[in-house]
Design an enzyme around this catalytic site. Sequence first.
Site, short mmCIF file in Angstrom:
data_model
loop_
_atom_site.label_atom_id
_atom_site.label_comp_id
_atom_site.label_asym_id
_atom_site.label_seq_id
_atom_site.Cartn_x
_atom_site.Cartn_y
_atom_site.Cartn_z
N GLU A 288 -3.93 4.90 2.81
CA GLU A 288 -4.24 4.26 4.09
C GLU A 288 -3.08 3.38 4.50
O GLU A 288 -2.15 3.15 3.72
CB GLU A 288 -5.51 3.42 3.98
CG GLU A 288 -5.36 2.28 2.98
CD GLU A 288 -6.48 1.24 3.08
OE1 GLU A 288 -7.16 1.17 4.12
OE2 GLU A 288 -6.63 0.47 2.12
N ASN A 290 -2.36 -0.52 5.90
CA ASN A 290 -2.88 -1.85 6.20
C ASN A 290 -2.04 -2.44 7.31
O ASN A 290 -0.83 -2.60 7.15
CB ASN A 290 -2.86 -2.73 4.97
CG ASN A 290 -3.95 -2.35 3.99
OD1 ASN A 290 -5.06 -2.00 4.41
ND2 ASN A 290 -3.66 -2.38 2.72
N ARG A 292 -1.30 -5.26 8.70
CA ARG A 292 -1.20 -6.73 8.65
C ARG A 292 -0.29 -7.14 7.50
O ARG A 292 0.13 -6.32 6.71
CB ARG A 292 -2.59 -7.31 8.38
CG ARG A 292 -3.20 -6.65 7.15
CD ARG A 292 -4.48 -7.25 6.71
NE ARG A 292 -5.16 -6.40 5.75
CZ ARG A 292 -4.91 -6.34 4.45
NH1 ARG A 292 -3.95 -7.08 3.94
NH2 ARG A 292 -5.59 -5.53 3.66
P1 ADP Z 1 -9.97 0.36 0.52
O1 ADP Z 1 -9.50 0.44 1.93
O2 ADP Z 1 -11.46 0.19 0.42
O3 ADP Z 1 -9.19 -0.64 -0.30
P2 ADP Z 1 -8.37 2.60 -0.51
O4 ADP Z 1 -8.39 3.92 0.12
O5 ADP Z 1 -7.17 1.75 -0.23
O6 ADP Z 1 -9.72 1.81 -0.13
O7 ADP Z 1 -8.53 2.75 -2.08
C1 ADP Z 1 -8.68 1.62 -2.93
C2 ADP Z 1 -8.53 2.02 -4.39
O8 ADP Z 1 -9.53 3.01 -4.75
C3 ADP Z 1 -7.20 2.67 -4.76
O9 ADP Z 1 -6.18 1.72 -5.02
C4 ADP Z 1 -7.62 3.46 -6.00
O10 ADP Z 1 -7.73 2.59 -7.10
C5 ADP Z 1 -9.00 3.97 -5.65
N1 ADP Z 1 -8.93 5.30 -4.99
C6 ADP Z 1 -9.00 5.55 -3.67
N2 ADP Z 1 -8.84 6.87 -3.41
C7 ADP Z 1 -8.69 7.49 -4.60
C8 ADP Z 1 -8.47 8.86 -5.00
N3 ADP Z 1 -8.40 9.86 -4.12
N4 ADP Z 1 -8.35 9.12 -6.32
C9 ADP Z 1 -8.42 8.12 -7.24
N5 ADP Z 1 -8.63 6.81 -6.92
C10 ADP Z 1 -8.76 6.50 -5.63
#
Ligand code: ADP
Length: 446
Positions: A288, A290, A292
């Site tokens: 994703e 961010n 900010r």
């Molecule tokens: P949020 O916006 O809720 O923080 P993210 O998409 O940034 O969600 O994911 C947060 C964390 O979740 C990642 O740093 C990782 O630890 C885990 N994660 C997310 N997507 C995956 C994936 N496809 N495979 C394994 N772990 C994942």
Amino acid sequence: MFRRILIANRGEIALRILRACRELGIETVCVYSTADRNAPYLRLADRAICIGPGPAEESYLNISRIISAAEVADVDAIHPGYGFLSERADFAAICRDCKIEFIGPSPEAMAKLGDKVACKQTAKANKVPIFPGSEGAVDDEEEAVKIADDIGYPVIIKASAGGGGRGMRVCRNEASLRSNIRAAQQEALAAFGNGAVFIEKFLEHARHVEVQCLGDKHGHAVYLWERDCSMQRRHQKIIEEAPGPGIERKKMQTVCEAAARLIKAAEYSGAATVEFLMDEKQNFYMLEVNTRVQVEHPVTELITGIDIVKMSILVAAGLPIPFKQKDVEIRGHAMECRINAEDPDRNFMPSAGRIDTWETPGGPGVRLDTHVIPGYVVPPNYDSMIGKLIVHADDREQCIERMARALREFRVGPIKTTIPLHSRLMEHSDFRRGGIDIHFLERLLK
Ligand code: ADP
């Protein structure tokens, strides 16, 4: 340049922004809730305005109260920091309607990159590596099963509007996917006001590697290299470092270039972070963006010498980024430990209350970003981070030694903090050799 800025945040980031403003010769207006009325940094602001009671909905998330304060104080701009209103396109749009500069991207750029499904589509069009998975939101169970069959299990269901590591569900087979999809949609709707969910491949062994970018209003975008944020608990980062240990530089550069391309394509201005997971073969998949300034921005500031908060203000004022990509050089290694008021021995239970002992580390290469002073009372209303200890050294090994040394100097009481956990990690042989991944802490704490 702006004459006066309102800081729509609290705690360490409010102080960080205040410091940047002071050095730029800009007046500051801090807003605060009654729970923060004794916060020491308020005395450093040119003006402090109470915007309501402790609950964030009635103060730091209350748009009309913040806009009223901005109008009363006659500010030119609002800095949202991180969390609270920082990623709300509606807030950025209201600021624009009120002729107050929002220090961050335009509402259009924020919408394009802030929504995970929309962001994936823009990323794909700009050749940014993304996860195998659904092209857009998945509506029904059969469609979900078909996609999962194509990409193979395990898969993860995520909310398009998700954040804070909430609402993700890992499914290891068809039965689990079928039973989770409807619940995930309902949960997303309840938690984020948007029921759209999508599916992507779940990586068992991955590192979280993110790219710091900056864009301006003249169509420029640069990258300030990466941060490794694999040390997480419940998807929340607790240690961040840069550069990422063992990452092949050429590979990293390609990914950084892709991240900057995405920022440029979205006509983005301000600080942005493009987050990726990296597998064992150093393949990258975008998670994703961010939209900010992030908690861990100081790590990048220490290795590049670039002040990211000042940059966010300068570009919002319409100035071009004052350096070129080729001028960005990495010097040494930096690491940040998040100091949270939590008890690691009692399942990280929040430990709010008065801090009587607060003896802070110092010396070469040590930076402490905190709003805490002795006698400060941690309010129970907000997140538990009370400070960030960031150190810089010539290489990773010396950086870890320096962090261990600084943690040893840091004495806090009687509240409990994550300092002992960090000290333990600095001694851990796997951590020391860079053998980190997103499940490291889970395994350690089991
Ligand atoms: P949020 O916006 O809720 O923080 P993210 O998409 O940034 O969600 O994911 C947060 C964390 O979740 C990642 O740093 C990782 O630890 C885990 N994660 C997310 N997507 C995956 C994936 N496809 N495979 C394994 N772990 C994942």
